[in-house]
Write a protein that holds these residues in place. Structure first.
Motif, PDB file in Angstrom:
ATOM      1  N   MET A  58       0.615  -1.079   0.103  1.00 48.58           N
ATOM      2  CA  MET A  58      -0.051  -0.117  -0.107  1.00 48.58           C
ATOM      3  C   MET A  58       0.592   1.778  -0.018  1.00 48.58           C
ATOM      4  N   LYS A  59       0.740   1.759  -0.715  1.00 46.55           N
ATOM      5  CA  LYS A  59       1.273   3.326  -0.816  1.00 46.55           C
ATOM      6  C   LYS A  59       0.191   4.418   0.155  1.00 46.55           C
ATOM      7  N   ILE A  60       0.972   5.415   0.708  1.00 46.60           N
ATOM      8  CA  ILE A  60       0.786   6.185   1.365  1.00 46.60           C
ATOM      9  C   ILE A  60       1.041   8.012   0.588  1.00 46.60           C
ATOM     10  N   LEU A  61       0.131   8.414   0.487  1.00 52.49           N
ATOM     11  CA  LEU A  61       0.338  10.409   0.781  1.00 52.49           C
ATOM     12  C   LEU A  61      -0.223  11.391   1.229  1.00 52.49           C
ATOM     13  N   ILE A  62       1.187  11.783   2.094  1.00 53.21           N
ATOM     14  CA  ILE A  62       0.578  12.916   3.156  1.00 53.21           C
ATOM     15  C   ILE A  62       0.802  14.170   2.788  1.00 53.21           C
ATOM     16  N   ARG A  63      -0.157  14.983   2.416  1.00 54.74           N
ATOM     17  CA  ARG A  63      -0.054  15.240   1.956  1.00 54.74           C
ATOM     18  C   ARG A  63      -0.075  16.782   3.163  1.00 54.74           C
ATOM     19  N   GLY A  64       0.372  18.504   3.302  1.00 54.85           N
ATOM     20  CA  GLY A  64       0.419  19.494   3.910  1.00 54.85           C
ATOM     21  C   GLY A  64       0.479  20.882   3.829  1.00 54.85           C
ATOM     22  N   ASP A  65       0.024  21.764   4.468  1.00 48.11           N
ATOM     23  CA  ASP A  65       0.306  23.086   4.248  1.00 48.11           C
ATOM     24  C   ASP A  65       1.371  23.156   4.457  1.00 48.11           C
ATOM     25  N   SER A  66       2.380  25.023   4.529  1.00 49.74           N
ATOM     26  CA  SER A  66       3.390  25.222   5.158  1.00 49.74           C
ATOM     27  C   SER A  66       3.473  24.859   6.591  1.00 49.74           C
ATOM     28  N   ALA A  67       2.758  24.997   7.103  1.00 50.46           N
ATOM     29  CA  ALA A  67       2.615  24.561   8.902  1.00 50.46           C
ATOM     30  C   ALA A  67       3.435  22.687   9.317  1.00 50.46           C
ATOM     31  N   TYR A  68       3.545  22.048   8.220  1.00 50.26           N
ATOM     32  CA  TYR A  68       4.111  20.749   8.490  1.00 50.26           C
ATOM     33  C   TYR A  68       4.706  20.769   7.462  1.00 50.26           C
ATOM     34  N   SER A  69       5.615  22.146   6.314  1.00 47.49           N
ATOM     35  CA  SER A  69       6.830  21.803   6.044  1.00 47.49           C
ATOM     36  C   SER A  69       7.974  21.742   6.429  1.00 47.49           C
ATOM     37  N   ARG A  70       8.312  21.046   7.622  1.00 46.67           N
ATOM     38  CA  ARG A  70       9.568  21.236   9.277  1.00 46.67           C
ATOM     39  C   ARG A  70      10.258  19.722   8.413  1.00 46.67           C
ATOM     40  N   GLU A  71      11.555  20.109   9.085  1.00 45.04           N
ATOM     41  CA  GLU A  71      12.904  19.381   8.475  1.00 45.04           C
ATOM     42  C   GLU A  71      12.264  17.674   8.601  1.00 45.04           C
ATOM     43  N   GLU A  72      11.898  18.048  10.486  1.00 45.82           N
ATOM     44  CA  GLU A  72      12.152  16.748  11.130  1.00 45.82           C
ATOM     45  C   GLU A  72      10.572  15.006  10.619  1.00 45.82           C
ATOM     46  N   ILE A  73       9.683  16.357  10.461  1.00 44.90           N
ATOM     47  CA  ILE A  73       8.653  15.230   9.522  1.00 44.90           C
ATOM     48  C   ILE A  73       9.347  15.599   8.186  1.00 44.90           C
ATOM     49  N   MET A  74       9.533  15.527   6.626  1.00 47.72           N
ATOM     50  CA  MET A  74      10.132  15.603   5.874  1.00 47.72           C
ATOM     51  C   MET A  74      11.109  14.229   6.340  1.00 47.72           C
ATOM     52  N   ALA A  75      12.236  14.354   7.317  1.00 47.17           N
ATOM     53  CA  ALA A  75      12.975  13.078   7.423  1.00 47.17           C
ATOM     54  C   ALA A  75      12.223  12.315   7.926  1.00 47.17           C
ATOM     55  N   TRP A  76      11.123  12.042   8.542  1.00 51.53           N
ATOM     56  CA  TRP A  76      10.663  10.887   8.580  1.00 51.53           C
ATOM     57  C   TRP A  76       9.936  10.086   7.766  1.00 51.53           C
ATOM     58  N   CYS A  77       9.484  11.306   7.252  1.00 47.37           N
ATOM     59  CA  CYS A  77       8.637  10.855   5.588  1.00 47.37           C
ATOM     60  C   CYS A  77       9.551   9.832   4.683  1.00 47.37           C
ATOM     61  N   GLU A  78      10.583  10.518   4.573  1.00 42.99           N
ATOM     62  CA  GLU A  78      12.314  10.291   3.490  1.00 42.99           C
ATOM     63  C   GLU A  78      13.028   8.919   4.584  1.00 42.99           C
TER      64      GLU A  78
END
Length: 53
Positions: free
Chosen positions: A1-21
């Motif tokens: 299963m593929k999951i797509l996470i979408r968020g506005d600029s409030a969620y564009s933080r290094e920690e969250i993006m690193a976790w997604c990666e």
């Protein structure tokens, strides 16, 4: 299963993006708040796109 996470600029933080990666089968798209640096960097891309129409 593929999951797509979408968020506005409030969620564009290094920690969250690193976790997604670090997760398998997760893609993400986060918006970025408009700022002068992003506007400057996007000018040539916007121009090239307008020429392709």
């Amino acid at each position: 299963m593929k999951i797509l996470i979408r968020g506005d600029s409030a969620y564009s933080r290094e920690e969250i993006m690193a976790w997604c990666e670090s997760q398998r089968e997760i893609d993400y798209v986060f918006g970025l708040a408009q700022n002068s640096r992003l506007i400057q960097l996007s000018q040539s891309i916007k121009y090239r796109a307008s020429q392709e129409l």
